[in-house]
Design a protein around this motif. Structure first.
Motif, short mmCIF file in Angstrom:
data_model
loop_
_atom_site.label_atom_id
_atom_site.label_comp_id
_atom_site.label_asym_id
_atom_site.label_seq_id
_atom_site.Cartn_x
_atom_site.Cartn_y
_atom_site.Cartn_z
N ASP A 134 -22.14 -35.51 0.92
CA ASP A 134 -22.31 -36.46 2.02
C ASP A 134 -23.42 -35.97 2.94
O ASP A 134 -23.72 -34.78 2.99
CB ASP A 134 -20.99 -36.72 2.77
CG ASP A 134 -20.16 -35.45 2.96
OD1 ASP A 134 -20.69 -34.34 2.76
OD2 ASP A 134 -18.99 -35.58 3.33
N CYS B 47 -19.89 -31.13 10.80
CA CYS B 47 -18.96 -31.09 9.66
C CYS B 47 -19.65 -30.44 8.46
O CYS B 47 -19.10 -30.37 7.38
CB CYS B 47 -18.48 -32.51 9.32
SG CYS B 47 -16.89 -32.53 8.46
N HIS C 267 -22.28 -31.40 6.72
CA HIS C 267 -22.80 -32.24 5.65
C HIS C 267 -24.26 -31.88 5.33
O HIS C 267 -24.74 -32.15 4.23
CB HIS C 267 -22.65 -33.73 5.98
CG HIS C 267 -21.22 -34.17 6.14
ND1 HIS C 267 -20.86 -35.47 6.36
CD2 HIS C 267 -20.05 -33.47 6.09
CE1 HIS C 267 -19.53 -35.55 6.45
NE2 HIS C 267 -19.03 -34.34 6.30
N GLU D 87 -19.99 -40.88 5.45
CA GLU D 87 -18.63 -40.40 5.16
C GLU D 87 -17.79 -40.41 6.42
O GLU D 87 -16.60 -40.74 6.39
CB GLU D 87 -18.68 -38.99 4.56
CG GLU D 87 -17.35 -38.52 3.97
CD GLU D 87 -16.31 -38.11 5.01
OE1 GLU D 87 -15.11 -38.37 4.80
OE2 GLU D 87 -16.68 -37.53 6.04
N GLU D 88 -18.41 -40.05 7.54
CA GLU D 88 -17.63 -39.85 8.78
C GLU D 88 -16.96 -41.12 9.28
O GLU D 88 -16.01 -41.06 10.04
CB GLU D 88 -18.54 -39.28 9.89
CG GLU D 88 -19.06 -37.89 9.60
CD GLU D 88 -17.99 -36.80 9.60
OE1 GLU D 88 -16.81 -37.12 9.83
OE2 GLU D 88 -18.34 -35.65 9.33
N HIS E 25 -16.07 -29.49 0.07
CA HIS E 25 -16.28 -29.50 1.53
C HIS E 25 -16.22 -28.07 2.01
O HIS E 25 -15.35 -27.31 1.59
CB HIS E 25 -15.23 -30.34 2.23
CG HIS E 25 -15.70 -30.84 3.56
ND1 HIS E 25 -15.95 -29.99 4.62
CD2 HIS E 25 -15.99 -32.08 4.00
CE1 HIS E 25 -16.38 -30.72 5.65
NE2 HIS E 25 -16.43 -31.99 5.30
N GLU F 167 -10.88 -37.79 3.89
CA GLU F 167 -12.18 -37.65 3.23
C GLU F 167 -12.36 -38.89 2.37
O GLU F 167 -11.46 -39.22 1.60
CB GLU F 167 -12.10 -36.46 2.30
CG GLU F 167 -13.20 -35.44 2.35
CD GLU F 167 -14.63 -35.90 2.22
OE1 GLU F 167 -14.90 -36.91 1.54
OE2 GLU F 167 -15.48 -35.23 2.78
NI NI Z 1 -16.95 -33.69 6.48
#
Ligand code: NI
Length: 409
Positions: A80, A105, A107, A140-141, A165, A334
């Protein structure tokens, strides 16, 4: 084909490049469905490897195939690319230069790792017994990117899918994986309570939506404690309440939003009706009118048992069995779960925390979250190693239709 350990040695050699692309992305984070520049960098790198890319897939997604034996199976790897609306407070030299946006996060790291895997796999292309599809995903978020990518056809012809992740509370160098459910479903609720405004000193002339909303907030917790088995994890969190402006006025309405998490698709299915019942009946008791909008965002993330076992084997081969732990389940969500509704696969954790006391590190989505870049080569090596070994062994299952949680855990 390279042996497991060779992937890591070759990925270590790419370290500097992985760090530099990750930092570049980190400095210029882009929010969900705004990943234009990130996608441009990804496409440029993939093109540089001699791959042809599809861009603008499901937002700003980028998809490219590394074709070895064209008759073999297709294994997808997903990363992501989006950032969060958080103001970064790390003080790092490559901290975000976009106010109010941060790769909190990691990504940016996921994108760098998949680019690294692309490079490793491209070098071995002639030996691949099938095709590796690289999936760089938007948004994705906000739980919308995976669905948009699937609608755009990224899973067409795909036999299996894998992703990872980073986890800052796990030391870099370690991984963790789990068969069956790994992460919870994510649903959003919006509650509107309508009463009747009045002077704060004369409540009997109005109908107070704030008192009613308070009762609703407390009662929703009884759905978790009294209506769900203690062995089934569920979370109902009201995260915002808005009503009124003045201290001495009863407002006419109150709105609330919340998040609902579950770990079992069956339990999840029951929750929307139960929430609706509690909200509307309590409102009735308080002479208010209330409505609930229940928005199903992301399914429970269910790892295919066989795929998880194979990921474990690949981790052991690439990094060593002492680097692999059993993941604890979490109700964080997710949207990788959306892919797993259609094809079997596995999502796993890659440690990105400090070598010591990682459990005290700032977590994902924190303004002071930091990623230990030592995890980058291992992530790239694992993605490459998993894809190559899966092609080597042939598909896990005959193609099957699967609904939510329909893939046997
Ligand atoms: Ni994430």
């Amino acid at each position: 084909m390279s042996g497991g350990g060779a992937w890591l040695a070759r990925a270590e050699a790419l370290s500097e490049r992985l760090v530099s692309v990750r930092r570049r992305l980190h400095r210029f984070p882009e929010l969900s469905f705004e990943e234009r520049e990130t996608a441009r960098i990804v496409a440029e790198r993939l093109t540089g490897l001699g791959l042809s890319c599809r861009t603008g897939v499901g937002g700003h997604g980028v998809v490219a195939d590394i074709v070895g034996d064209p008759a073999g199976p297709v294994v997808a790897l997903r990363a992501d690319m989006d950032a969060l609306p958080i103001a970064e407070e790390t003080g790092l030299p490559f901290a975000s230069e976009r106010p109010g946006a941060m790769h909190a996060c990691g990504h940016d790291a996921h994108t760098a790792m998949l680019l690294g895997a692309a490079e490793l796999l491209t070098e071995e292309r002639a030996k691949l017994k099938g095709t590796v599809r690289l999936v760089f995903q938007s948004a994705e978020e906000i739980n919308e990117g995976a669905k948009a990518m699937i609608e755009a056809g990224v899973l067409d012809g795909v036999d299996e899918i894998y992703g990872l992740h980073n986890l800052p509370t796990l030391s870099a160098g370690l991984t963790s994986v789990r068969p069956g459910p790994l992460m919870g479903s994510v649903d959003r609720i919006e509650i509107a309570v309508e009463g009747k405004g009045a002077h704060g000193a004369i409540p009997d002339q109005g109908i107070d939506p704030i008192v009613c909303a308070s009762a609703i907030v407390l009662s929703l917790q009884s759905l978790v404690s009294r209506e769900t088995s203690p062995f089934d994890p569920v979370v109902v969190t009201i995260g915002s309440i808005r009503a009124g402006e003045a201290n001495n006025v009863i407002p006419s309405a109150c709105t609330m939003t919340g998040t609902v998490r579950a770990f079992d698709p069956e339990v999840r299915r029951e929750l929307s009706g139960r929430i609706e019942r509690v909200v509307t009946r309590i409102a009735e008791g308080y002479r208010c009118r209330a409505s609930v909008t229940y928005i199903r965002q992301t399914a429970v993330l269910v790892n295919d048992a066989e795929a998880a076992r194979r990921v474990g084997e690949a981790i052991d081969a690439v990094a060593g069995a002492d680097r692999r732990l059993t993941a604890a389940p979490t109700l964080a969500g997710e949207d990788f779960s959306e892919y797993l509704k259609h094809v079997p696969g596995c999502f796993f954790w890659l440690g990105s925390g400090p070598e010591r006391d990682a459990e005290h590190a700032f977590g994902l989505h924190h303004p002071r979250y930091e990623l230990n870049e030592a995890c980058l080569p291992l992530g790239a090596a694992l993605l490459a190693g998993i894809a190559a070994s899966r092609l080597e062994e042939g598909p896990l299952h005959e193609p099957q239709a699967a609904g939510e949680g329909g893939i046997s855990p």
